[in-house]
Design a protein around this motif. Structure first.
Motif, PDB file in Angstrom:
ATOM      1  N   ALA A  67      40.169  22.517 -42.492  1.00 27.56           N
ATOM      2  CA  ALA A  67      40.251  23.882 -42.041  1.00 27.56           C
ATOM      3  C   ALA A  67      39.767  23.958 -40.391  1.00 27.56           C
ATOM      4  N   PRO A 109      43.710  28.671 -40.436  1.00 29.71           N
ATOM      5  CA  PRO A 109      42.442  27.774 -41.120  1.00 29.71           C
ATOM      6  C   PRO A 109      42.314  28.507 -42.444  1.00 29.71           C
ATOM      7  N   VAL A 143      44.919  26.738 -44.691  1.00 29.72           N
ATOM      8  CA  VAL A 143      44.758  25.370 -44.882  1.00 29.72           C
ATOM      9  C   VAL A 143      43.570  25.106 -45.582  1.00 29.72           C
ATOM     10  N   PHE A 144      42.697  25.963 -45.431  1.00 31.31           N
ATOM     11  CA  PHE A 144      41.247  25.850 -46.472  1.00 31.31           C
ATOM     12  C   PHE A 144      41.919  25.897 -48.069  1.00 31.31           C
TER      13      PHE A 144
END
Length: 364
Positions: free
Chosen positions: A242, A350, A353-354
């Motif tokens: 992230a 982010p 992605v996390f």
């Protein structure tokens, strides 16, 4: 004077956007982290936070002072001390909304001890004053060195000792900075030179020539290392991926220049297309970062192939998402470079992605 800076840095619309993204982040993370093993909070976690603040606060301040707007404010009939005091206060208030609130959300969801909230706040304050010192025109090198040393000492006291000693060190740092900042000018020395490196790709050449891109990337790599070793194996890797998706200056290159967008429209979709150059730079960055994360975390995930699958899926997503959103929906109608870098859009990738990394590396 304070209203002058809040108009540039933290208007009502931006505050609303910060709260919306905070609520969305809280909801998503709460659903993912519920009934999951708790993270062990220790000094390494605080070092990770300090490194994260150092990079983000530095380029946040640099993005604002690098334009000519703040220099024109020094021509107003007010003292430098008054103007600087209000500017610093506006920076701190904005950092609370844009950074500290999100960190507090993470601390709450991860069940951090109470003293970590106070320590993170003091770390943010200490780093803010150091970041301010290296974004000045006339601060003497000796004064900057003193602030740097005191900042390091303050962070060490905050991390290694109790809140009393950390608080005393932070207050001393703030008082000294206030004295040294009395008659200085906040701005940056513009670097108008063009890199002598023979690089055909415009975006790569520009990023190699501007210190902010290099400093930000180095900070991200440092945060990735800390995240990978400061938390538990799986969660540390999820956070590392992230963090690698938060290269805001790189992901807003078209938004940062209206003339660049106009020039891109004039070029045909050919080998000289700026968009193709931009996609190549994005691909280069995300491939390098994800390979780096995979390498330093090799053998930490079982079965091991999940780490490679995650890196491949994320690289494709990051390149395509960043390219599409920046070329098709650039950030416009902004007053400063800082406003572009602080746009809440930066949190979308982010968070995605996390969530994907969490599903692949932890839930699977």
């Amino acid at each position: 004077m304070f209203k002058l800076f809040t108009k540039d840095l933290l208007d009502r619309q931006r505050i609303i956007k910060y709260f919306v993204y905070a609520i969305i982040s809280f909801t998503l993370l709460d659903g993912l982290l519920k009934n999951r093993p708790e993270i062990t909070f220790n000094n390494r976690f605080l070092i990770f936070v300090a490194v994260a603040f150092a990079g983000s606060i530095f380029y946040y301040i640099r993005g604002y002072v690098s334009n000519d707007r703040i220099l024109s404010y020094y021509a107003l009939p007010v003292s430098n001390e008054t103007l600087n005091k209000n500017f610093i206060f506006a920076i701190i208030i904005d950092s609370i909304f844009s950074k500290l609130v999100l960190v507090f959300i993470a601390l709450y969801l991860l069940k951090a001890p109470f003293d970590f909230y106070a320590k993170v706040t003091m770390i943010m304050l200490a780093i803010t004053f150091f970041a301010l010192s290296i974004n000045t025109l006339n601060l003497k090198l000796a004064s900057m060195a003193i602030i740097f040393i005191l900042t390091i000492v303050s962070i060490y006291m905050i991390i290694s000792f109790d809140l009393v000693y950390g608080g005393i060190a932070t207050i001393a740092d703030i008082v000294l900075a206030k004295i040294l900042f009395k008659n200085i000018y906040f701005s940056s020395k513009n670097n108008a030179k063009i890199s002598k490196l023979k690089i055909a790709n415009y975006f790569l050449k520009f990023s190699m020539d501007e210190s902010i891109y290099i400093i930000n990337t180095i900070s991200i790599l440092a945060m990735i290392i800390f995240a990978s070793f400061a938390f538990g194996n799986e969660m540390g890797i999820v956070i590392a991926f992230a963090v690698g998706a938060v290269n805001t200056p790189l992901l807003t290159m078209f938004s940062s220049s209206e003339s660049l967008r106009d020039y891109d429209k004039m070029l045909p979709d050919s080998n000289i297309s700026l968009r193709k150059d931009y996609m190549k730079v994005l691909a280069m960055y995300f491939i390098i970062v994800n390979i780096f994360i995979t390498t330093i975390n090799f053998n930490k995930i079982e079965p091991g192939y999940l780490l490679f699958i995650n890196a491949l899926v994320l690289t494709i997503l990051e390149v395509l998402f960043s390219y599409k959103i920046e070329t098709l929906r650039p950030i416009t109608n902004t007053k400063t470079q800082n406003e572009i870098w602080k746009h809440p859009r930066k949190y979308i990738l982010p968070v995605l992605v996390f969530c994907i990394s969490f599903v692949i590396l932890i839930m699977l």
